[in-house]
Structures are given as structure tokens and as C-alpha cells.
Design a protein around this motif. Structure first.
Motif, PDB file in Angstrom:
ATOM      1  N   ILE A 145       0.866  -1.192   0.000  1.00  0.00           N
ATOM      2  CA  ILE A 145       0.000   0.000   0.000  1.00  0.00           C
ATOM      3  C   ILE A 145       0.898   1.237   0.000  1.00  0.00           C
ATOM      4  CG2 ILE A 145      -1.869   1.219   1.178  1.00  0.00           C
ATOM      5  CD1 ILE A 145      -2.696  -1.575   0.447  1.00  0.00           C
ATOM      6  N   PRO A 146       1.049   1.919  -1.119  1.00  0.00           N
ATOM      7  CA  PRO A 146       1.972   3.050  -1.152  1.00  0.00           C
ATOM      8  C   PRO A 146       1.440   4.324  -0.507  1.00  0.00           C
ATOM      9  CG  PRO A 146       0.980   2.730  -3.296  1.00  0.00           C
ATOM     10  CD  PRO A 146       0.509   1.596  -2.449  1.00  0.00           C
ATOM     11  N   TYR A 147       0.119   4.457  -0.393  1.00  0.00           N
ATOM     12  CA  TYR A 147      -0.426   5.722   0.075  1.00  0.00           C
ATOM     13  C   TYR A 147      -1.358   5.563   1.277  1.00  0.00           C
ATOM     14  CZ  TYR A 147       1.352   7.050  -4.521  1.00  0.00           C
ATOM     15  OH  TYR A 147       2.149   7.232  -5.615  1.00  0.00           O
ATOM     16  N   ASN A 148      -2.596   5.122   1.050  1.00  0.00           N
ATOM     17  CA  ASN A 148      -3.627   5.161   2.092  1.00  0.00           C
ATOM     18  C   ASN A 148      -3.734   3.812   2.824  1.00  0.00           C
ATOM     19  OD1 ASN A 148      -5.779   5.767   3.700  1.00  0.00           O
ATOM     20  ND2 ASN A 148      -7.185   6.303   2.037  1.00  0.00           N
ATOM     21  N   PHE A 149      -2.768   3.536   3.695  1.00  0.00           N
ATOM     22  CA  PHE A 149      -2.774   2.254   4.387  1.00  0.00           C
ATOM     23  C   PHE A 149      -3.897   2.154   5.419  1.00  0.00           C
ATOM     24  CE2 PHE A 149      -0.024   4.982   6.901  1.00  0.00           C
ATOM     25  CZ  PHE A 149      -0.397   4.708   8.212  1.00  0.00           C
ATOM     26  N   THR A 150      -4.344   3.294   5.946  1.00  0.00           N
ATOM     27  CA  THR A 150      -5.416   3.238   6.952  1.00  0.00           C
ATOM     28  C   THR A 150      -6.720   2.728   6.333  1.00  0.00           C
ATOM     29  OG1 THR A 150      -5.947   5.574   6.563  1.00  0.00           O
ATOM     30  CG2 THR A 150      -4.418   5.073   8.360  1.00  0.00           C
ATOM     31  N   GLU A 151      -6.940   3.026   5.061  1.00  0.00           N
ATOM     32  CA  GLU A 151      -8.131   2.521   4.381  1.00  0.00           C
ATOM     33  C   GLU A 151      -8.092   0.996   4.310  1.00  0.00           C
ATOM     34  OE1 GLU A 151     -10.479   3.109   0.113  1.00  0.00           O
ATOM     35  OE2 GLU A 151      -8.295   3.339   0.211  1.00  0.00           O
ATOM     36  N   PHE A 152      -6.933   0.455   3.971  1.00  0.00           N
ATOM     37  CA  PHE A 152      -6.813  -1.006   3.896  1.00  0.00           C
ATOM     38  C   PHE A 152      -7.040  -1.646   5.268  1.00  0.00           C
ATOM     39  CE2 PHE A 152      -4.150  -4.755   4.597  1.00  0.00           C
ATOM     40  CZ  PHE A 152      -4.717  -5.617   3.665  1.00  0.00           C
ATOM     41  N   ILE A 153      -6.428  -1.072   6.300  1.00  0.00           N
ATOM     42  CA  ILE A 153      -6.592  -1.628   7.650  1.00  0.00           C
ATOM     43  C   ILE A 153      -8.065  -1.628   8.046  1.00  0.00           C
ATOM     44  CG2 ILE A 153      -6.096  -1.226  10.094  1.00  0.00           C
ATOM     45  CD1 ILE A 153      -3.339  -0.157   9.199  1.00  0.00           C
ATOM     46  N   HIS A 154      -8.761  -0.547   7.748  1.00  0.00           N
ATOM     47  CA  HIS A 154     -10.191  -0.451   8.083  1.00  0.00           C
ATOM     48  C   HIS A 154     -10.998  -1.521   7.338  1.00  0.00           C
ATOM     49  CE1 HIS A 154     -14.166   1.235   8.850  1.00  0.00           C
ATOM     50  NE2 HIS A 154     -14.390   1.198   7.536  1.00  0.00           N
ATOM     51  N   GLU A 155     -10.772  -1.651   6.034  1.00  0.00           N
ATOM     52  CA  GLU A 155     -11.538  -2.612   5.244  1.00  0.00           C
ATOM     53  C   GLU A 155     -11.258  -4.044   5.698  1.00  0.00           C
ATOM     54  OE1 GLU A 155     -13.879  -1.956   3.223  1.00  0.00           O
ATOM     55  OE2 GLU A 155     -13.600   0.180   2.875  1.00  0.00           O
ATOM     56  N   LEU A 156      -9.993  -4.359   5.916  1.00  0.00           N
ATOM     57  CA  LEU A 156      -9.640  -5.717   6.325  1.00  0.00           C
ATOM     58  C   LEU A 156     -10.224  -6.044   7.692  1.00  0.00           C
ATOM     59  CD1 LEU A 156      -8.078  -8.357   5.852  1.00  0.00           C
ATOM     60  CD2 LEU A 156      -6.074  -7.256   6.874  1.00  0.00           C
ATOM     61  N   THR A 157     -10.135  -5.105   8.614  1.00  0.00           N
ATOM     62  CA  THR A 157     -10.669  -5.324   9.958  1.00  0.00           C
ATOM     63  C   THR A 157     -12.176  -5.595   9.912  1.00  0.00           C
ATOM     64  OG1 THR A 157      -8.955  -3.883  10.887  1.00  0.00           O
ATOM     65  CG2 THR A 157     -10.874  -4.348  12.278  1.00  0.00           C
ATOM     66  N   CYS A 158     -12.887  -4.814   9.124  1.00  0.00           N
ATOM     67  CA  CYS A 158     -14.343  -5.011   9.006  1.00  0.00           C
ATOM     68  C   CYS A 158     -14.671  -6.377   8.408  1.00  0.00           C
ATOM     69  CB  CYS A 158     -14.951  -3.905   8.158  1.00  0.00           C
ATOM     70  SG  CYS A 158     -14.981  -2.284   8.957  1.00  0.00           S
ATOM     71  N   LEU A 159     -13.910  -6.781   7.399  1.00  0.00           N
ATOM     72  CA  LEU A 159     -14.163  -8.065   6.747  1.00  0.00           C
ATOM     73  C   LEU A 159     -13.895  -9.238   7.691  1.00  0.00           C
ATOM     74  CD1 LEU A 159     -12.644  -7.248   3.245  1.00  0.00           C
ATOM     75  CD2 LEU A 159     -15.039  -7.834   3.698  1.00  0.00           C
ATOM     76  N   VAL A 160     -12.902  -9.093   8.560  1.00  0.00           N
ATOM     77  CA  VAL A 160     -12.612 -10.146   9.537  1.00  0.00           C
ATOM     78  C   VAL A 160     -13.687 -10.180  10.612  1.00  0.00           C
ATOM     79  CG1 VAL A 160     -10.988 -10.926  11.312  1.00  0.00           C
ATOM     80  CG2 VAL A 160     -10.118 -10.103   9.093  1.00  0.00           C
ATOM     81  N   LYS A 161     -14.076  -9.006  11.119  1.00  0.00           N
ATOM     82  CA  LYS A 161     -15.097  -8.947  12.171  1.00  0.00           C
ATOM     83  C   LYS A 161     -16.435  -9.511  11.698  1.00  0.00           C
ATOM     84  CE  LYS A 161     -13.247  -5.116  14.921  1.00  0.00           C
ATOM     85  NZ  LYS A 161     -13.455  -3.713  15.359  1.00  0.00           N
ATOM     86  N   LYS A 162     -16.720  -9.357  10.410  1.00  0.00           N
ATOM     87  CA  LYS A 162     -17.989  -9.846   9.862  1.00  0.00           C
ATOM     88  C   LYS A 162     -17.863 -11.282   9.325  1.00  0.00           C
ATOM     89  CE  LYS A 162     -19.605  -5.196   8.637  1.00  0.00           C
ATOM     90  NZ  LYS A 162     -19.975  -4.272   7.531  1.00  0.00           N
ATOM     91  N   ASN A 163     -16.704 -11.902   9.567  1.00  0.00           N
ATOM     92  CA  ASN A 163     -16.451 -13.305   9.203  1.00  0.00           C
ATOM     93  C   ASN A 163     -16.429 -13.562   7.694  1.00  0.00           C
ATOM     94  OD1 ASN A 163     -16.276 -14.240  11.927  1.00  0.00           O
ATOM     95  ND2 ASN A 163     -18.526 -14.147  12.051  1.00  0.00           N
ATOM     96  N   PHE A 164     -16.213 -12.507   6.902  1.00  0.00           N
ATOM     97  CA  PHE A 164     -16.015 -12.723   5.469  1.00  0.00           C
ATOM     98  C   PHE A 164     -14.602 -13.271   5.208  1.00  0.00           C
ATOM     99  CE2 PHE A 164     -19.463  -9.562   5.298  1.00  0.00           C
ATOM    100  CZ  PHE A 164     -20.345 -10.241   4.465  1.00  0.00           C
ATOM    101  N   ILE A 165     -13.673 -12.862   6.056  1.00  0.00           N
ATOM    102  CA  ILE A 165     -12.318 -13.417   6.006  1.00  0.00           C
ATOM    103  C   ILE A 165     -12.073 -14.136   7.329  1.00  0.00           C
ATOM    104  CG2 ILE A 165      -9.849 -12.895   5.917  1.00  0.00           C
ATOM    105  CD1 ILE A 165     -10.492 -10.498   4.167  1.00  0.00           C
ATOM    106  N   PRO A 166     -11.846 -15.452   7.303  1.00  0.00           N
ATOM    107  CA  PRO A 166     -11.667 -16.190   8.557  1.00  0.00           C
ATOM    108  C   PRO A 166     -10.338 -15.870   9.228  1.00  0.00           C
ATOM    109  CG  PRO A 166     -11.347 -17.632   6.671  1.00  0.00           C
ATOM    110  CD  PRO A 166     -11.823 -16.332   6.121  1.00  0.00           C
TER     111      PRO A 166
END
Length: 433
Positions: A145-166
Motif C-alpha cells: 500500500i503506497p499511500y492510504n494504508f489506513t483505508e486497507f486496515i479499516h476494510e480488512l478489519t471489518c471483513l474479519v469482524k464480519k467473518n467474510f475473512i476467517p
């Protein structure tokens, strides 16, 4: 090419477990095999394009280097921007998790390319949640992630919390990254060893670069018949013409990813030796070296040159900037070859990052050398040109006759190259060292 892994990481020890990263100590670094997979087989060679090939062809042509890399303990693998039969590689679970991690037992970590997951969608970044989901589930462990790493962290965290990513997928990624870091000794020695700084660009490094230039030069033609060898040239010629846009240009010798992303032109941005200056310093002091970038034929005929050395090729490029449907050398290269080689015995040196069109001019050329991108070490081109060392290099890929033949690989029914894979004439050194 995979032997570079041994130089970066060290010689893998006997009995090492297959697929486990191996780094020999703090003076070594983690290597990266890329770009997985089929990056070199895209339609018309267009960057980030689609590779249309069946699994058998993919395994035969594009996968062998990854087998060898894993056998040598490579620590990381980077995914390609390209697609395989329409499926973006950054979202390809079958090849990343199923084949690379499963069948090949790769235990290092898989990394995305620069903003690579954004390109899963078209236009890029148009559905970032989907891109994060697909890439992580595909098996990518580290995201660049060259620029907006906080966006990635937010998206990944949400996907894990919602069990889309185990969590098992997260644990796998973290475990692989930690394994490489432990293998590198980063927890014991987290900072760079500054005592090594002075070795960068040292004489030992330059000597190795020079050896690489000498050994990578490929002699494609040496005389218009078997009894008329042109190379090696004599250092005692009375008068030599040097011509072409690449004769006195370090930037052109270095290519892309040098100083700037797309490289540069000229001699002001790095130190080194151009081929012109190398010729001047190689020949006897009584030899007259005349440089004319683009001479006309009448001038060449009138000057009584013994030989001419023509250095032409491509402009520097990287990635999409290098896309070409014609693979022609830059102007006025063809005219220089015709004007010079039609008037005096000539050696043509091609400076390029890949095979380019030379078939129309081949009969006019007396000797032809593929010098690739020799970087700062133009002197090592003349080492071989004038016989201090012999030519030993072989083609690392097929050299086509016309672009209409492409793609063309060994085993294809239409395999009819100008010079086949592995071709390269040899000469012997004429100077004792």
C-alpha cells in the motif's frame, strides 16, 4: 536467473525442508520471485494484460522458474498485475493458495505488487472492499500500500469482524511473515548494519558488475561468411568510426529503474563509462577515433575508416511505458546502420532490454552484438570487442524475425527464429592477462 537467489540469500543447506525460506545470515537479504505467474506471456506483450494459455502451457513455459526458486529457499513471491485466462492474478486462489502454497509447498509469504489489489476491479479501486476480500482470500499475505494504508486496515478489519475473512487466513499470513522475519534475524538485529555501507559501489562490486557485462554479451554474427571474422577488433587500427545514439549515453546503457523510474538520457546523473569513452581508452594512442552520431553515407565513404562501431537500440523504459507493438529500434538507428554498414566494415551493438527488430538489416551488418543493458560498465563491452576476453554469452530468449511471429517459444509449431534460444557465437581472447 534463479541463481541470483543464492547470491542474495546464501547457499541453501543440504536437508533443508522444501519450500521453507532460507537466509544465511545478517549479511544476506530476502529474495523475491516475481511476477507470479505468466507475466511474460500476456497478449501482444502488453503490460498488465491477459495471458491466454492452458494449464499445461502455463506449467511448461511460465512455472519452471518458480519450481527452482522454491527449491533454492526463496523467501517471498510477488503476484503479477496480469491475468490468466481473464482471471486477475491478485485474486487467483487456484494458483496462489492451491498451487503455489499447496502443491509447491511454498512456506514463505506472498506479497502483492504496488497497488496490485486495486487493479482487481476496473477501473482500479472502484470497489476496494471487494479487492481486499478477493486478494486476501486468494492467499496474498502482505499488501503493498503506497499511500492510504489506513483505508486497507479499516476494510480488512471489518471483513474479519464480519467473518467474510476467517481468522485462519489471517493467522496463515501472519505466520508466514513472522517466519521470514525470524529467518532474517530481524528481531535480534532489527537495524541495518552500517558497517556495510562502504561496500556499496566498492571495487569488488564493480568488478562483479564488469564480469556480468562481459559474460552477458551475445555475439550473434561475426563476418558475412565463415572465413571473414570481424571480431575481435585490433587495437592498432589507424581510424575507427563510432556512430549511433547509444554510443555516448550512460542513461541509454542503464535503462529504466536507474536513478529515476523511467531512467534518463545523457551522462549527468550517474558515474560510469560510455562505450565511446571505453573505445577511446582501449585502442592504441595512435588510433584515431571519430564520433558522429548520425553520419551520412557520403561522409563515411570519404573518410577512409578501417572499421565502424555502431551502437543503437531502445530508449529507457519500465512497465507500461515499454509497451510496443513494433519492437523497433529508435530512429535514426536503421538509417545509421544502412549509411555506415553500406560504406565500411561494421560492428553493430544493440542496447536493449529485449530482442528488437534487426532482421531487415542483418545482411548489411558484418558483426552483431546483443549487449542488453550494460549499465555503467561500457569498458567491459570493449574488453570483449577488442579481445581482452572472448565472447561466451548465450541468448536467454528466442530472437524473432518479425513481430508477427510473437509469441514464439521453443516447441511451438511455428518456431522459426532469427536466432534460437541459447544461440551465441564464441571467440577466444587475443590478449594474455
Amino acid at each position: 536467473m534463479t541463481d541470483i537467489i543464492l547470491g542474495l540469500q546464501g547457499e541453501i543447506s543440504n536437508g533443508s525442508e522444501k519450500g521453507v525460506p532460507y537466509v544465511a545470515g545478517k549479511n544476506k537479504v530476502a529474495a523475491c520471485a516475481k511476477h507470479f505467474v505468466g507475466d511474460g506471456g500476456t497478449t501482444k506483450g502488453i503490460d498488465e494484460n491477459n495471458t491466454l494459455i492452458d494449464m499445461q502451457g502455463l506449467l511448461r513455459i511460465h512455472m519452471p522458474a518458480y519450481y527452482d526458486s522454491i527449491d533454492k529457499g526463496v523467501a517471498t513471491v510477488m503476484i503479477s498485475y496480469s491475468s490468466w485466462n481473464g482471471k486477475k492474478m491478485h485474486a487467483n486462489h487456484e494458483l496462489i493458495t492451491g498451487f503455489l502454497k499447496g502443491k509447491l509447498q511454498f512456506k514463505g509469504f506472498v506479497i502483492s505488487d504496488w497497488q496490485g489489489i486495486d487493479r482487481i476491479t476496473s477501473p482500479p479501486h472502484s470497489n476496494y472492499t471487494y479487492s481486499v476480500l478477493e486478494s486476501v482470500l486468494a492467499g496474498i499475505d502482505m499488501i503493498m500500500i503506497p499511500y492510504n494504508f489506513t483505508e486497507f486496515i479499516h476494510e480488512l478489519t471489518c471483513l474479519v469482524k464480519k467473518n467474510f475473512i476467517p481468522m485462519e487466513r489471517i493467522d496463515d499470513a501472519v505466520g508466514r511473515i513472522l517466519l521470514v522475519k525470524f529467518t532474517l534475524g530481524l528481531f535480534e538485529n532489527p537495524l541495518a548494519d552500517l558497517s556495510l555501507v562502504n561496500e556499496v559501489g566498492s571495487q569488488a562490486h564493480r568488478n562483479l558488475a564488469r564480469e556480468a557485462v562481459r559474460k552477458s554479451l551475445v555475439l550473434l554474427k561475426n563476418g558475412k561468411n565463415a572465413n571473414d571474422s570481424v571480431l575481435p577488433l585490433s587495437k592498432k587500427l589507424s581510424k575507427i568510426l563510432v556512430a549511433g545514439s547509444h554510443a555516448d549515453n550512460l542513461g541509454y546503457q542503464c535503462g529504466g529503474w536507474t536513478i529515476a523510474w523511467q531512467g534518463f538520457s545523457g551522462n549527468n546523473y550517474t558515474s560510469g563509462t560510455t562505450i565511446l569513452s571505453a573505445i577511446n581508452s582501449t585502442v592504441e594512442k595512435n588510433t584515431e577515433v571519430v564520433y558522429s552520431e548520425n553520419p551520412d553515407s557520403e561522409y563515411v565513404k570519404s573518410q577512409n575508416f578501417n572499421h565502424a562501431v555502431v551502437i543503437v537500440g531502445e530508449h529507457p523504459y519500465t512497465e507500461t511505458k515499454g509497451d510496443s507493438k513494433t519492437l523497433k529500434m529508435i530512429d535514426p538507428g536503421p538509417d545509421v546502420i544502412r549509411n555506415v554498414c553500406g560504406a565500411v566494415k561494421c560492428v553493430v551493438i544493440i542496447i536493449s532490454g529485449r530482442p528488437i527488430v534487426i532482421e531487415p538489416y542483418i545482411t548489411e551488418i558484418d558483426a552483431l552484438v546483443a549487449a542488453w543493458l550494460p549499465g555503467s560498465e561500457g569498458q567491459r563491452v570493449t574488453d570483449v570487442l577488442f579481445g581482452d576476453y572472448g565472447f561466451t554469452g548465450k541468448l536467454p530468449r528466442t530472437w524473432f524475425k518479425t513481430v508477427d511471429q510473437l509469441p514464439m517459444n521453443i516447441g511451438d509449431s511455428h518456431y522459426d527464429p532469427l536466432f534460437p534460444f541459447g544461440f551465441g557465437l564464441t571467440t577466444k581472447a587475443t590478449v594474455s592477462r
